[in-house]
Write a protein that holds these residues in place. Sequence first.
Motif, PDB file in Angstrom:
ATOM      1  N   PHE A  61      55.119 -18.699  18.348  1.00 11.94           N
ATOM      2  CA  PHE A  61      55.867 -17.595  17.566  1.00 11.94           C
ATOM      3  C   PHE A  61      56.210 -17.787  16.224  1.00 11.94           C
ATOM      4  CE2 PHE A  61      59.272 -14.849  16.137  1.00 11.94           C
ATOM      5  CZ  PHE A  61      58.634 -13.435  16.256  1.00 11.94           C
ATOM      6  N   GLY A  64      52.737 -19.731  14.439  1.00 12.59           N
ATOM      7  CA  GLY A  64      51.741 -18.770  14.296  1.00 12.59           C
ATOM      8  C   GLY A  64      51.835 -17.614  13.097  1.00 12.59           C
ATOM      9  N   ASP A  65      50.585 -16.770  13.018  1.00 14.21           N
ATOM     10  CA  ASP A  65      50.802 -15.950  11.893  1.00 14.21           C
ATOM     11  C   ASP A  65      50.155 -14.558  12.178  1.00 14.21           C
ATOM     12  OD1 ASP A  65      51.158 -14.523   9.595  1.00 14.21           O
ATOM     13  OD2 ASP A  65      49.768 -15.571   8.504  1.00 14.21           O
ATOM     14  N   GLY A  66      50.043 -14.132  13.587  1.00 18.75           N
ATOM     15  CA  GLY A  66      49.187 -13.161  14.282  1.00 18.75           C
ATOM     16  C   GLY A  66      50.100 -11.787  13.893  1.00 18.75           C
ATOM     17  N   ARG A  70      52.060  -7.872  18.813  1.00 19.19           N
ATOM     18  CA  ARG A  70      51.577  -8.617  19.753  1.00 19.19           C
ATOM     19  C   ARG A  70      52.324  -9.805  19.925  1.00 19.19           C
ATOM     20  NH1 ARG A  70      46.414  -8.761  21.793  1.00 19.19           N
ATOM     21  NH2 ARG A  70      45.962  -7.593  20.274  1.00 19.19           N
ATOM     22  N   SER A  71      52.931 -10.610  18.879  1.00 19.32           N
ATOM     23  CA  SER A  71      53.645 -11.809  18.870  1.00 19.32           C
ATOM     24  C   SER A  71      54.943 -11.437  19.638  1.00 19.32           C
ATOM     25  CB  SER A  71      53.728 -12.496  17.429  1.00 19.32           C
ATOM     26  OG  SER A  71      52.436 -12.874  16.955  1.00 19.32           O
ATOM     27  N   TRP A  72      55.465 -10.553  19.125  1.00 16.50           N
ATOM     28  CA  TRP A  72      56.688 -10.251  19.807  1.00 16.50           C
ATOM     29  C   TRP A  72      56.716  -9.782  21.128  1.00 16.50           C
ATOM     30  CZ3 TRP A  72      61.760 -10.992  18.605  1.00 16.50           C
ATOM     31  CH2 TRP A  72      62.000 -11.086  17.108  1.00 16.50           C
ATOM     32  N   LEU A  75      56.132 -13.010  23.116  1.00 16.57           N
ATOM     33  CA  LEU A  75      57.317 -13.964  23.178  1.00 16.57           C
ATOM     34  C   LEU A  75      58.119 -13.198  24.320  1.00 16.57           C
ATOM     35  CD1 LEU A  75      59.113 -15.999  22.075  1.00 16.57           C
ATOM     36  CD2 LEU A  75      59.904 -14.647  20.489  1.00 16.57           C
ATOM     37  N   GLN A 137      49.463 -18.785  23.314  1.00 19.38           N
ATOM     38  CA  GLN A 137      49.422 -19.676  22.292  1.00 19.38           C
ATOM     39  C   GLN A 137      48.250 -18.674  21.280  1.00 19.38           C
ATOM     40  OE1 GLN A 137      49.377 -24.004  22.201  1.00 19.38           O
ATOM     41  NE2 GLN A 137      49.691 -23.749  24.305  1.00 19.38           N
ATOM     42  N   MET A 140      49.492 -15.381  19.657  1.00 19.77           N
ATOM     43  CA  MET A 140      50.327 -15.555  18.543  1.00 19.77           C
ATOM     44  C   MET A 140      49.669 -15.642  17.266  1.00 19.77           C
ATOM     45  SD  MET A 140      53.205 -15.459  19.777  1.00 19.77           S
ATOM     46  CE  MET A 140      54.468 -15.674  21.129  1.00 19.77           C
ATOM     47  N   VAL A 141      48.242 -16.280  17.333  1.00 18.85           N
ATOM     48  CA  VAL A 141      47.498 -16.091  15.977  1.00 18.85           C
ATOM     49  C   VAL A 141      46.237 -14.981  15.868  1.00 18.85           C
ATOM     50  CG1 VAL A 141      48.035 -18.507  15.897  1.00 18.85           C
ATOM     51  CG2 VAL A 141      46.033 -17.784  17.193  1.00 18.85           C
ATOM     52  N   SER A 143      45.161 -11.451  15.010  1.00 15.42           N
ATOM     53  CA  SER A 143      45.719 -10.290  13.869  1.00 15.42           C
ATOM     54  C   SER A 143      45.240  -9.121  14.288  1.00 15.42           C
ATOM     55  CB  SER A 143      44.919 -10.867  12.647  1.00 15.42           C
ATOM     56  OG  SER A 143      43.476 -10.622  12.851  1.00 15.42           O
TER      57      SER A 143
END
Length: 270
Positions: A61, A64-66, A70-72, A75, A137, A140-141, A143
């Motif tokens: 998290f 990564g730069d997604g 989605r990342s939140w 996580l 993983q 997390m990337v 977009s």
Amino acid sequence: MAAATSVGFDWGDLLALLPWTLAAVVVVLGVTLLVALRQGRHTVVDVAWGLGFVAIALTAFLVGDGDAGRSWLVLLMTAAWGLRLGVHIARRSRGKGEDPRYEAMLAKAPGSRTVFAVRRIYLTQGVVMWFVSLPVQVAMVQSDPLGWLAWLGVAVWAVGLFFEAVGDWQLERFKADPGNKGKVLDTGLWHYTRHPNYFGDACVWWGLWLVAASTWPGVLFVLSPAFMTWNLAKGTGAALLEKDIGDRRPEYADYVRRTSGFVPLPPKRA
């Protein structure tokens, strides 16, 4: 999978992330080993299992730069599962000695028990942890924004967390009653499956995979939940546990005969 589309995905971002998550695994299990040596029991590695996934998700998290949504989501899903599992196992093992599984394994050590434990327990667990977490993983990337398949994944994850948490709670209450000593739990969720907690665990990881698989290239990492499911049902999970229980409780054979081994189903009639 037709629903797996992509607005944009950079494999370079994923490759740059992998060493960081691998380092997180090494740190978690390294600290766990130190705690185990201090306590004189390697069963603490079971507590680190869920916490290791949380560390991987948090590292991914942060690095990564997604898509933020989605990342939140991933996580929070991973943390809710991993923290609950870690706390449950910590409470269950409090005040107890070494796990009989590890004791039997370490008794076969040809030399240093610590070196043997690192190779057979920590290294193996670390590799499996990192491999199973690949959908987390990847998510997390990515977009892409969240789509319907991702929300289906959340629903599958929720079903899994319910089975795992409630199954553990029912088993804990059953064991706390002295009158149940030597008996087999066959009520509640355990009436429909002999391993509601393992079934729930598998659903959690299929749900996380669906969140990642809703966009390219998450669908490619299907082997992660597939391996986790196999391990729970046929590997070191249900199969190993049932062998131990069957040796100690002859009446367990009748429970096996009438109750589904993994997927919840109505029990067979006598």
